[in-house]
Motif scaffolding. Structure first.
Motif, PDB file in Angstrom:
ATOM      1  N   LEU A  90      16.879 -97.348  25.150  1.00  0.00           N
ATOM      2  CA  LEU A  90      17.169 -98.492  24.288  1.00  0.00           C
ATOM      3  C   LEU A  90      15.917 -98.960  23.548  1.00  0.00           C
ATOM      4  O   LEU A  90      15.992 -99.369  22.387  1.00  0.00           O
ATOM      5  CB  LEU A  90      17.745 -99.642  25.113  1.00  0.00           C
ATOM      6  CG  LEU A  90      19.145 -99.448  25.694  1.00  0.00           C
ATOM      7  CD1 LEU A  90      19.511-100.615  26.591  1.00  0.00           C
ATOM      8  CD2 LEU A  90      20.177 -99.292  24.593  1.00  0.00           C
ATOM      9  N   PHE A  91      14.773 -98.897  24.207  1.00  0.00           N
ATOM     10  CA  PHE A  91      13.535 -99.391  23.614  1.00  0.00           C
ATOM     11  C   PHE A  91      13.086 -98.538  22.424  1.00  0.00           C
ATOM     12  O   PHE A  91      12.211 -98.958  21.655  1.00  0.00           O
ATOM     13  CB  PHE A  91      12.409 -99.454  24.652  1.00  0.00           C
ATOM     14  CG  PHE A  91      12.682-100.379  25.809  1.00  0.00           C
ATOM     15  CD1 PHE A  91      13.696-101.333  25.750  1.00  0.00           C
ATOM     16  CD2 PHE A  91      11.937-100.284  26.981  1.00  0.00           C
ATOM     17  CE1 PHE A  91      13.956-102.166  26.834  1.00  0.00           C
ATOM     18  CE2 PHE A  91      12.186-101.116  28.051  1.00  0.00           C
ATOM     19  CZ  PHE A  91      13.203-102.060  27.987  1.00  0.00           C
ATOM     20  N   THR A  92      13.664 -97.337  22.278  1.00  0.00           N
ATOM     21  CA  THR A  92      13.324 -96.503  21.124  1.00  0.00           C
ATOM     22  C   THR A  92      14.106 -96.912  19.878  1.00  0.00           C
ATOM     23  O   THR A  92      13.777 -96.461  18.776  1.00  0.00           O
ATOM     24  CB  THR A  92      13.612 -95.014  21.410  1.00  0.00           C
ATOM     25  OG1 THR A  92      15.028 -94.816  21.569  1.00  0.00           O
ATOM     26  CG2 THR A  92      12.888 -94.538  22.651  1.00  0.00           C
ATOM     27  N   VAL A  98      17.358-102.914  18.677  1.00  0.00           N
ATOM     28  CA  VAL A  98      16.861-102.850  20.043  1.00  0.00           C
ATOM     29  C   VAL A  98      17.147-104.124  20.842  1.00  0.00           C
ATOM     30  O   VAL A  98      17.553-104.060  22.003  1.00  0.00           O
ATOM     31  CB  VAL A  98      15.349-102.522  20.069  1.00  0.00           C
ATOM     32  CG1 VAL A  98      14.515-103.585  19.374  1.00  0.00           C
ATOM     33  CG2 VAL A  98      14.868-102.330  21.499  1.00  0.00           C
ATOM     34  N   PHE A  99      16.980-105.284  20.242  1.00  0.00           N
ATOM     35  CA  PHE A  99      17.111-106.521  21.011  1.00  0.00           C
ATOM     36  C   PHE A  99      18.571-106.819  21.333  1.00  0.00           C
ATOM     37  O   PHE A  99      18.897-107.236  22.448  1.00  0.00           O
ATOM     38  CB  PHE A  99      16.453-107.677  20.256  1.00  0.00           C
ATOM     39  CG  PHE A  99      15.006-107.421  19.966  1.00  0.00           C
ATOM     40  CD1 PHE A  99      14.074-107.353  20.991  1.00  0.00           C
ATOM     41  CD2 PHE A  99      14.562-107.216  18.665  1.00  0.00           C
ATOM     42  CE1 PHE A  99      12.741-107.103  20.735  1.00  0.00           C
ATOM     43  CE2 PHE A  99      13.234-106.961  18.397  1.00  0.00           C
ATOM     44  CZ  PHE A  99      12.318-106.894  19.433  1.00  0.00           C
ATOM     45  N   ILE A 130      12.802-112.378  31.619  1.00  0.00           N
ATOM     46  CA  ILE A 130      12.623-111.030  31.090  1.00  0.00           C
ATOM     47  C   ILE A 130      12.134-111.134  29.650  1.00  0.00           C
ATOM     48  O   ILE A 130      12.684-111.904  28.860  1.00  0.00           O
ATOM     49  CB  ILE A 130      13.942-110.245  31.119  1.00  0.00           C
ATOM     50  CG1 ILE A 130      14.520-110.196  32.537  1.00  0.00           C
ATOM     51  CG2 ILE A 130      13.749-108.831  30.572  1.00  0.00           C
ATOM     52  CD1 ILE A 130      15.911-109.590  32.610  1.00  0.00           C
ATOM     53  N   CYS A 131      11.115-110.364  29.294  1.00  0.00           N
ATOM     54  CA  CYS A 131      10.632-110.321  27.913  1.00  0.00           C
ATOM     55  C   CYS A 131      10.485-108.882  27.459  1.00  0.00           C
ATOM     56  O   CYS A 131      10.025-108.025  28.224  1.00  0.00           O
ATOM     57  CB  CYS A 131       9.273-111.008  27.784  1.00  0.00           C
ATOM     58  SG  CYS A 131       9.364-112.793  27.709  1.00  0.00           S
ATOM     59  N   LEU A 132      10.861-108.651  26.219  1.00  0.00           N
ATOM     60  CA  LEU A 132      10.641-107.365  25.561  1.00  0.00           C
ATOM     61  C   LEU A 132       9.999-107.644  24.207  1.00  0.00           C
ATOM     62  O   LEU A 132      10.567-108.361  23.383  1.00  0.00           O
ATOM     63  CB  LEU A 132      11.964-106.624  25.364  1.00  0.00           C
ATOM     64  CG  LEU A 132      11.906-105.390  24.446  1.00  0.00           C
ATOM     65  CD1 LEU A 132      11.022-104.302  25.032  1.00  0.00           C
ATOM     66  CD2 LEU A 132      13.314-104.861  24.171  1.00  0.00           C
ATOM     67  N   ARG A 133       8.802-107.078  24.003  1.00  0.00           N
ATOM     68  CA  ARG A 133       8.168-107.149  22.699  1.00  0.00           C
ATOM     69  C   ARG A 133       8.218-105.764  22.071  1.00  0.00           C
ATOM     70  O   ARG A 133       7.807-104.771  22.668  1.00  0.00           O
ATOM     71  CB  ARG A 133       6.713-107.606  22.847  1.00  0.00           C
ATOM     72  CG  ARG A 133       6.018-108.057  21.542  1.00  0.00           C
ATOM     73  CD  ARG A 133       5.558-106.951  20.619  1.00  0.00           C
ATOM     74  NE  ARG A 133       4.720-105.950  21.246  1.00  0.00           N
ATOM     75  CZ  ARG A 133       4.210-104.897  20.603  1.00  0.00           C
ATOM     76  NH1 ARG A 133       4.464-104.680  19.318  1.00  0.00           N
ATOM     77  NH2 ARG A 133       3.477-103.990  21.266  1.00  0.00           N
ATOM     78  N   LYS A 134       8.750-105.706  20.857  1.00  0.00           N
ATOM     79  CA  LYS A 134       8.678-104.462  20.092  1.00  0.00           C
ATOM     80  C   LYS A 134       8.350-104.811  18.646  1.00  0.00           C
ATOM     81  O   LYS A 134       8.974-105.701  18.065  1.00  0.00           O
ATOM     82  CB  LYS A 134       9.975-103.678  20.157  1.00  0.00           C
ATOM     83  CG  LYS A 134       9.859-102.364  19.373  1.00  0.00           C
ATOM     84  CD  LYS A 134      10.978-101.387  19.592  1.00  0.00           C
ATOM     85  CE  LYS A 134      10.673-100.103  18.810  1.00  0.00           C
ATOM     86  NZ  LYS A 134      11.711 -99.068  18.998  1.00  0.00           N
ATOM     87  N   GLY A 135       7.373-104.099  18.087  1.00  0.00           N
ATOM     88  CA  GLY A 135       6.970-104.396  16.715  1.00  0.00           C
ATOM     89  C   GLY A 135       6.516-105.836  16.590  1.00  0.00           C
ATOM     90  O   GLY A 135       5.744-106.335  17.408  1.00  0.00           O
ATOM     91  N   LYS A 136       7.025-106.545  15.600  1.00  0.00           N
ATOM     92  CA  LYS A 136       6.591-107.921  15.365  1.00  0.00           C
ATOM     93  C   LYS A 136       7.616-108.940  15.849  1.00  0.00           C
ATOM     94  O   LYS A 136       7.698-110.050  15.319  1.00  0.00           O
ATOM     95  CB  LYS A 136       6.296-108.137  13.881  1.00  0.00           C
ATOM     96  CG  LYS A 136       7.480-107.915  12.944  1.00  0.00           C
ATOM     97  CD  LYS A 136       7.054-108.161  11.500  1.00  0.00           C
ATOM     98  CE  LYS A 136       8.223-108.010  10.535  1.00  0.00           C
ATOM     99  NZ  LYS A 136       7.820-108.254   9.138  1.00  0.00           N
ATOM    100  N   PHE A 137       8.371-108.570  16.910  1.00  0.00           N
ATOM    101  CA  PHE A 137       9.356-109.493  17.472  1.00  0.00           C
ATOM    102  C   PHE A 137       9.249-109.515  18.997  1.00  0.00           C
ATOM    103  O   PHE A 137       8.862-108.524  19.622  1.00  0.00           O
ATOM    104  CB  PHE A 137      10.784-109.080  17.082  1.00  0.00           C
ATOM    105  CG  PHE A 137      11.033-109.094  15.599  1.00  0.00           C
ATOM    106  CD1 PHE A 137      11.440-110.263  14.963  1.00  0.00           C
ATOM    107  CD2 PHE A 137      10.853-107.957  14.847  1.00  0.00           C
ATOM    108  CE1 PHE A 137      11.662-110.285  13.596  1.00  0.00           C
ATOM    109  CE2 PHE A 137      11.075-107.954  13.476  1.00  0.00           C
ATOM    110  CZ  PHE A 137      11.475-109.125  12.844  1.00  0.00           C
TER     111      PHE A 137
END
Length: 267
Positions: A90-92, A98-99, A130-137
């Motif tokens: 999913l993170f790809t 993704v979010f 829970i936190c997920l950072r990807k790119g600028k979000f």
């Protein structure tokens, strides 16, 4: 697929009573403190699971503040780890997918009837962030009393720092918020600002100490940030001086974003 950087810890493995422990994982600074035994601390019920992409495109972090027993947090960590391959897939996904897909997948796990039934066999409860950072979000999902912050000078000028609020009566456990007909939780997505952004996650042991001065986001930011770097150990040193009785966990990392439109317009 290149192996992701991984950190997994529960307070029953090593409690860090009277001890400040800071560990690095990729961009993450992970600070752990079990409390002061002279003030009454006897065990550490916090927990952490963190994964980082070796190429720096994303970070996925979970922190827990359990009650009475760490078993509840260990149960959730085990569920997530068993589904690591799916989550990494999913993170790809690109940012516009993704979010949403990660959020729906996490909710499907927490509301699964078999997981709820198995969960109810374990005593007590836990807060979970829970936190997920990807790119600028950055995306977060929160139940209970752990906190996530997005610090940036522009946002602080807008009096923005903490992304979620304390929810005293929401927990995952024997009284499970996800077993309700309408589950209650806090979630959201925020865009990072141009320049250096600092993402910080804490358990409430950081807030409920030292006359609660860290309830002020700017005071926490000032204590964390110096020499263009986040210093999570400096915050834990203050907790130690104040002889905090509750375990305290703090995780911070910095993300640099290139030129983009300003989100927060000033008068």
């Amino acid at each position: 697929m290149e192996a992701v950087h991984t950190f997994k810890w529960t307070g029953d493995e090593k409690a860090y009573l009277n001890v400040i422990h800071v560990e690095k994982l990729g961009p993450l600074s992970i600070g752990l403190y079990g409390g002061n035994t002279e003030a009454g601390a006897s065990k550490n019920e916090d927990a952490v699971l963190a994964w980082c992409d070796p190429h720096g495109t994303w970070e996925f972090v979970m922190i827990f503040d359990a009650q009475s027993t760490i078993e509840r947090a260990k149960f959730i960590i085990d569920i997530i780890c068993k589904r690591k391959e799916k989550l990494l897939q999913l993170f790809t996904y690109p940012s516009h997918l993704v979010f949403h897909h990660t959020h729906m997948y996490l909710l499907s796990l927490f509301t699964d009837e078999k997981i709820i039934e198995e969960s109810e066999r374990i005593q007590e409860q836990t807060a979970c962030l829970i936190c997920l950072r990807k790119g600028k979000f950055v995306y977060w999902l929160s139940v209970g009393e752990c906190f996530v912050y997005l610090f940036h000078p522009r946002l602080l000028q807008c009096d923005q720092g903490r992304l979620n609020k304390q929810q005293c009566y929401e927990r995952i456990g024997r009284k499970n918020i996800f077993s309700a007909a309408t589950p209650c939780f806090t979630s959201g997505v925020r865009e990072l600002q141009e320049g250096t952004n600092h993402i910080v996650m804490t358990t409430d042991g950081i807030i409920e100490c030292g006359e609660r001065i860290f309830e002020d986001d700017y005071v926490l930011y000032q204590s964390l940030y110096s020499d263009d770097t986040l210093h999570v150990g400096d915050v834990l040193e203050k907790i130690e001086v104040w002889k905090g009785t509750d375990s305290a966990t703090i995780i911070g990392w910095s993300v640099d974003i290139g030129h983009m439109d300003c989100i927060c317009e000033q008068d």
